[in-house]
Design a protein around this motif. Structure first.
Motif, mmCIF file in Angstrom:
data_model
loop_
_atom_site.group_PDB
_atom_site.id
_atom_site.type_symbol
_atom_site.label_atom_id
_atom_site.label_comp_id
_atom_site.label_asym_id
_atom_site.label_seq_id
_atom_site.Cartn_x
_atom_site.Cartn_y
_atom_site.Cartn_z
ATOM 1 N N UNK A 13 66.063 10.306 -59.166
ATOM 2 C CA UNK A 13 67.380 10.382 -59.787
ATOM 3 C C UNK A 13 68.190 9.151 -59.414
ATOM 4 N N UNK A 14 68.777 8.530 -60.373
ATOM 5 C CA UNK A 14 69.574 7.343 -60.133
ATOM 6 C C UNK A 14 71.050 7.728 -60.027
ATOM 7 N N UNK A 15 71.701 7.239 -58.962
ATOM 8 C CA UNK A 15 73.122 7.500 -58.768
ATOM 9 C C UNK A 15 73.922 6.260 -59.167
ATOM 10 N N UNK A 16 75.068 6.462 -59.768
ATOM 11 C CA UNK A 16 75.890 5.294 -60.157
ATOM 12 C C UNK A 16 76.429 4.590 -58.916
ATOM 13 N N UNK A 17 76.604 3.276 -58.989
ATOM 14 C CA UNK A 17 77.166 2.534 -57.850
ATOM 15 C C UNK A 17 78.597 2.980 -57.576
ATOM 16 N N UNK A 18 78.958 3.040 -56.312
ATOM 17 C CA UNK A 18 80.300 3.504 -55.940
ATOM 18 C C UNK A 18 80.999 2.510 -55.014
ATOM 19 N N UNK A 19 82.308 2.542 -55.093
ATOM 20 C CA UNK A 19 83.148 1.721 -54.228
ATOM 21 C C UNK A 19 83.355 2.411 -52.876
ATOM 22 N N UNK A 20 83.914 1.708 -51.891
ATOM 23 C CA UNK A 20 84.141 2.318 -50.585
ATOM 24 C C UNK A 20 85.231 3.398 -50.638
ATOM 25 N N UNK A 45 80.306 3.375 -49.562
ATOM 26 C CA UNK A 45 79.860 3.504 -50.943
ATOM 27 C C UNK A 45 78.391 3.134 -51.048
ATOM 28 N N UNK A 46 77.987 2.541 -52.165
ATOM 29 C CA UNK A 46 76.579 2.177 -52.357
ATOM 30 C C UNK A 46 76.273 0.733 -51.974
ATOM 31 N N UNK A 47 77.233 0.040 -51.389
ATOM 32 C CA UNK A 47 77.017 -1.335 -50.931
ATOM 33 C C UNK A 47 77.873 -1.594 -49.702
ATOM 34 N N UNK A 48 77.493 -2.581 -48.939
ATOM 35 C CA UNK A 48 78.202 -2.882 -47.695
ATOM 36 C C UNK A 48 79.631 -3.355 -47.959
ATOM 37 N N UNK A 49 80.540 -2.949 -47.078
ATOM 38 C CA UNK A 49 81.929 -3.397 -47.165
ATOM 39 C C UNK A 49 82.015 -4.808 -46.605
ATOM 40 N N UNK A 50 82.359 -5.747 -47.449
ATOM 41 C CA UNK A 50 82.411 -7.150 -47.049
ATOM 42 C C UNK A 50 83.796 -7.595 -46.590
ATOM 43 N N UNK A 51 84.828 -6.797 -46.933
ATOM 44 C CA UNK A 51 86.191 -7.148 -46.531
ATOM 45 C C UNK A 51 87.052 -5.890 -46.526
ATOM 46 N N UNK A 52 87.897 -5.818 -45.534
ATOM 47 C CA UNK A 52 88.853 -4.709 -45.449
ATOM 48 C C UNK A 52 90.154 -5.242 -44.877
ATOM 49 N N UNK A 53 91.238 -4.501 -45.085
ATOM 50 C CA UNK A 53 92.524 -4.955 -44.565
ATOM 51 C C UNK A 53 93.668 -4.172 -45.176
ATOM 52 N N UNK A 95 96.005 0.250 -47.392
ATOM 53 C CA UNK A 95 94.740 -0.240 -46.864
ATOM 54 C C UNK A 95 93.784 -0.452 -48.033
ATOM 55 N N UNK A 96 92.879 -1.416 -47.891
ATOM 56 C CA UNK A 96 91.888 -1.654 -48.949
ATOM 57 C C UNK A 96 90.532 -1.953 -48.329
ATOM 58 N N UNK A 97 89.494 -1.765 -49.128
ATOM 59 C CA UNK A 97 88.130 -2.106 -48.713
ATOM 60 C C UNK A 97 87.355 -2.563 -49.938
ATOM 61 N N UNK A 98 86.546 -3.626 -49.780
ATOM 62 C CA UNK A 98 85.795 -4.217 -50.896
ATOM 63 C C UNK A 98 84.300 -4.157 -50.631
ATOM 64 N N UNK A 99 83.544 -3.838 -51.674
ATOM 65 C CA UNK A 99 82.099 -4.078 -51.660
ATOM 66 C C UNK A 99 81.715 -4.726 -52.989
ATOM 67 N N UNK A 100 80.429 -4.880 -53.241
ATOM 68 C CA UNK A 100 80.005 -5.583 -54.456
ATOM 69 C C UNK A 100 80.348 -4.816 -55.727
ATOM 70 N N UNK A 101 80.663 -3.537 -55.602
ATOM 71 C CA UNK A 101 81.017 -2.726 -56.769
ATOM 72 C C UNK A 101 82.481 -2.926 -57.149
#
Length: 204
Positions: A13-20, A45-53, A95-101
């Motif tokens: 089963x494929x899951x959709x990509x998700x944000x943090x 989420x489904x990818x590493x968090x590359x930036x937060x703040x 607060x925010x968090x970024x990943x590739x999604x």
């Protein structure tokens, strides 16, 4: 006749990509020009968090396209120290968090900076000391960053009393004032300090 079997591949089963997932922390240690904020990245989420703040501004629901403070990467609790603010101003932050999604935001919160300039006030000598009464006072020589809304003295049985101890209010504004203490205990040593309050801050 021999039977033949067709191999069946497992279905994945494929899951959709998700944000943090991130939450905002209430502001603390707010001064006239700085504030301590932060957040908590509870899921990458489904990818590493590359930036937060924390992003901030004078309008509600700020985004990273405006002012922001970067506080590392990955999951967990973090702190963001905001500087260069304007006195007596309401700021909003998230607060925010970024990943590739994409970028996720925590709840919208706010704080109001205070006036960095406190009033200047001096203590007059205690006089007319009787069994249960005494006369004190002081002088507000400068209003600081805003009008002095209350003045007087605070007193108690320990050194350096504050407004959490006993208080005698003596008007407002600049100038000399007198404060009459009453209901004192005989043969007891009291400590006295003057109060000058401007807006939400006070000098004792």
């Amino acid at each position: 006749m021999a039977k033949t079997y067709q191999s069946i591949s497992p279905v994945r089963k494929k899951y959709p990509p998700t944000k943090p997932t991130v939450t905002s922390t209430a502001a603390s240690v707010v001064t006239g020009t700085t504030a301590t904020t932060g957040g908590n990245v509870t899921s990458e989420g489904t990818a590493s968090v590359t930036e937060r703040g924390v992003c901030y501004g004078t309008s509600s629901n700020p985004t990273i396209s405006g002012s922001k403070v970067v506080s590392g990467s990955g999951t967990g609790v973090f702190t963001a120290n905001i500087t260069g603010l304007t006195e007596n101003t309401t700021y909003y932050f998230r607060a925010y968090a970024k990943n590739s999604v994409g970028t996720s935001y925590g709840s919208n919160k706010s704080f109001t900076t205070v006036s960095a300039a406190l009033p200047i006030v001096t203590t007059a000598a205690i006089s007319s000391i009787a069994n249960t009464t005494a006369v004190g006072g002081g002088e507000v020589t400068s209003i600081g960053g805003s009008a002095v809304t209350a003045r007087g003295i605070c007193y108690g049985l320990t050194a350096n009393p504050t407004t959490s101890n006993s208080v005698v209010s003596s008007g407002s504004g600049i100038g000399s004032f007198t404060s009459n203490l009453s209901s004192l205990t005989q043969n007891t040593n009291y400590y006295v300090r003057e109060i000058g309050r401007a807006s939400c801050r006070e000098r004792v």
